[in-house]
Write an enzyme that holds these catalytic residues in place. Structure first.
Site, mmCIF file in Angstrom:
data_model
loop_
_atom_site.group_PDB
_atom_site.id
_atom_site.type_symbol
_atom_site.label_atom_id
_atom_site.label_comp_id
_atom_site.label_asym_id
_atom_site.label_seq_id
_atom_site.Cartn_x
_atom_site.Cartn_y
_atom_site.Cartn_z
ATOM 1 N N GLU A 33 21.484 -20.770 -20.306
ATOM 2 C CA GLU A 33 22.303 -21.004 -21.506
ATOM 3 C C GLU A 33 21.620 -21.967 -22.450
ATOM 4 O O GLU A 33 21.095 -23.002 -22.022
ATOM 5 C CB GLU A 33 23.654 -21.574 -21.060
ATOM 6 C CG GLU A 33 24.807 -21.071 -21.867
ATOM 7 C CD GLU A 33 25.036 -19.580 -21.708
ATOM 8 O OE1 GLU A 33 24.556 -18.826 -22.578
ATOM 9 O OE2 GLU A 33 25.694 -19.173 -20.740
ATOM 10 N N HIS A 34 21.654 -21.616 -23.720
ATOM 11 C CA HIS A 34 20.987 -22.409 -24.770
ATOM 12 C C HIS A 34 19.485 -22.531 -24.491
ATOM 13 O O HIS A 34 18.875 -23.551 -24.770
ATOM 14 C CB HIS A 34 21.653 -23.788 -24.928
ATOM 15 C CG HIS A 34 23.015 -23.685 -25.555
ATOM 16 N ND1 HIS A 34 23.196 -23.587 -26.914
ATOM 17 C CD2 HIS A 34 24.249 -23.630 -25.000
ATOM 18 C CE1 HIS A 34 24.501 -23.498 -27.171
ATOM 19 N NE2 HIS A 34 25.158 -23.509 -26.021
ATOM 20 N N SER A 67 39.997 -2.303 -38.967
ATOM 21 C CA SER A 67 39.951 -2.696 -37.561
ATOM 22 C C SER A 67 41.337 -2.641 -36.940
ATOM 23 O O SER A 67 42.291 -3.209 -37.476
ATOM 24 C CB SER A 67 39.405 -4.124 -37.437
ATOM 25 O OG SER A 67 39.630 -4.579 -36.115
ATOM 26 N N ASP A 174 22.244 -12.290 -27.113
ATOM 27 C CA ASP A 174 23.447 -11.453 -27.145
ATOM 28 C C ASP A 174 23.130 -10.026 -27.574
ATOM 29 O O ASP A 174 23.537 -9.055 -26.925
ATOM 30 C CB ASP A 174 24.489 -12.050 -28.106
ATOM 31 C CG ASP A 174 24.839 -13.476 -27.757
ATOM 32 O OD1 ASP A 174 24.503 -13.906 -26.639
ATOM 33 O OD2 ASP A 174 25.436 -14.165 -28.601
HETATM 34 C C1 GLA Z 1 25.394 -17.813 -28.356
HETATM 35 C C2 GLA Z 1 24.173 -17.311 -29.128
HETATM 36 C C3 GLA Z 1 23.034 -16.957 -28.166
HETATM 37 C C4 GLA Z 1 22.762 -18.087 -27.185
HETATM 38 C C5 GLA Z 1 24.052 -18.614 -26.553
HETATM 39 C C6 GLA Z 1 23.836 -19.836 -25.717
HETATM 40 O O1 GLA Z 1 25.943 -16.803 -27.601
HETATM 41 O O2 GLA Z 1 24.500 -16.187 -29.914
HETATM 42 O O3 GLA Z 1 21.886 -16.605 -28.893
HETATM 43 O O4 GLA Z 1 22.047 -19.126 -27.817
HETATM 44 O O5 GLA Z 1 25.032 -18.906 -27.538
HETATM 45 O O6 GLA Z 1 23.077 -19.545 -24.613
#
Ligand code: GLA
Length: 388
Positions: A33-34, A67, A174
């Site tokens: 994450e991050h 939507s 994502d």
């Molecule tokens: C969000 C962002 C991703 C990633 C996450 C943290 O989902 O869109 O690119 O940085 O946060 O891991």
């Protein structure tokens, strides 16, 4: 659901002509994450929940959006010419951003379309409902207008549109997880090179449970961009003593040796998370390859602690969900997932503990936070597809 969506399309937009139906998943990140804007590794997977889009090409330049998740907004209309982000345009800024991004890459959309969406990802939950809409739109454009793009291109175009059109400096995780999703597998992605590998998730007697805090967050108004720039500051300072391109280039020992080149203690903590989390992700994937789900879970727990204490992106809602989860027997691992500050946690829970988990964590959460959390036992699904 397919029939209901197609019937709704007819009701809202009327008219004749063939309507097609597409789907793009949401995603959950298991660990890493991050790290995706720090040249590190991530380990996300696509889900079987996601966004459905019914679409029909038009012969003029008009775009019409609707939507089923925001019915009160009614039909939102615009033109394919001169697209720009507008606050009042709400969610339609995501598909518009993708049309704009195709144009920037020389793929001009020359006629409009009517698009109706239905999503079963809880909004603002950190399961990437916006990236799902972006990849869905890209997939639809490819099919409707015959553009020559791969799914990996769709991920990059989606990220570009989110960065440049919607002003959120997100990494590639994502959109990549969604565009490249594969049922039963997570994607071990090196965000520095975009090299990736599918790793089967075989939990045998356990399930992936997502706990949704119902604390809404938007990336734009969270501290997401702030964390990114803190990491950039850390990298600039470390680079003066170590020849690296990203924090992901360092292992723990190397970081410990050069960490004092980062002047500010908070910035040092942020960098520590980025470095250690990347290494944890590499270790977690190898644990999984060795069928050591217990170790994988332990690394998930450590990831949460680091996100809570060093990166400071959790908050009381996510911490409560995770700390209550850790108390339940049969929980192999639990952590926040996504950007943080709200949204969801992901837990690996033994089959026979799932009911207790939902009851116990749910009631402790409500008692402490004052409103309910929602729980989803999820399956890992495929990337975007045409349904009808
Ligand atoms: C969000 C962002 C991703 C990633 C996450 C943290 O989902 O869109 O690119 O940085 O946060 O891991």
């Amino acid at each position: 659901m397919k029939e209901q969506i197609l019937a709704k399309f007819k009701e809202i937009f009327g008219g004749e002509g063939e309507v097609s139906l597409y789907f793009a998943p949401g995603r959950v990140n298991m660990i890493g994450e991050h790290t995706d804007y720090n040249g590190g590794h991530v380990f996300p997977c696509a889900l079987t929940i996601g966004t459905y889009g019914a679409v029909r090409k038009r012969s003029d330049k008009t775009l019409r959006f609707y939507s089923m998740n925001f019915e009160k907004l009614g039909i939102i209309e615009s033109s394919i010419e001169g697209l720009k982000p507008e606050k009042e345009a709400g969610w339609t800024n995501y598909p518009k951003g993708v049309i704009w991004a195709f144009g920037e890459r020389g793929m001009k959309v020359d006629t409009g379309f009517d698009l109706l969406l239905y999503g079963n990802i809880p909004n603002g939950s950190g399961l990437s409902s916006s990236a799902s809409v972006e990849v869905l739109t890209g997939f639809i454009l490819k099919e409707l207008y015959g553009f020559d793009v791969t799914n990996q291109d769709l991920a990059l175009i989606g990220q570009f549109s989110e960065n440049k059109f919607n002003g959120v400096n997100c990494g590639i995780m994502d959109q990549f997880a969604i565009a490249m999703g594969k049922a039963g597998h997570a994607i071990f992605l090196d965000t520095a090179t975009l090299k990736y590998e599918y790793a089967p998730i075989q939990l045998k007697d356990a399930k992936i449970v997502i706990s949704c805090s119902n604390k809404k967050r938007g990336l734009g108004d969270s501290k997401y961009n702030e964390r990114r720039s803190e990491c950039e500051t850390a990298l600039a300072q470390i680079s003066q003593v170590a020849g690296i391109n990203s924090l992901g280039d360092l292992n723990e020992e190397q970081f410990e040796q050069c960490k004092n080149s980062i002047k500010d203690e908070v910035i040092r903590q942020r960098a520590k998370h980025a470095v250690y989390e990347n290494q944890r992700t590499i270790k977690a994937v190898s644990a999984l390859k060795n069928n050591d789900v217990e170790l994988f879970g332990k690394l998930m727990n450590e990831s949460h602690v680091s996100l809570r204490d060093d990166y400071e992106v959790t908050g009381i809602e996510l911490d409560t969900l995770v700390e209550e989860a850790w108390k339940v027997e049969g929980v192999i691992g639990s952590r926040m997932t996504g950007a943080g500050f709200g949204g969801c946690t992901v837990s690996i829970v033994k089959d026979d503990a799932v009911d207790t988990f939902i009851k116990q964590v749910g009631s402790a959460y409500e008692k402490k936070i004052g409103y309910k959390a929602d729980f989803y036992v999820v399956e890992i699904g495929d990337g975007p597809c045409k349904l009808v």
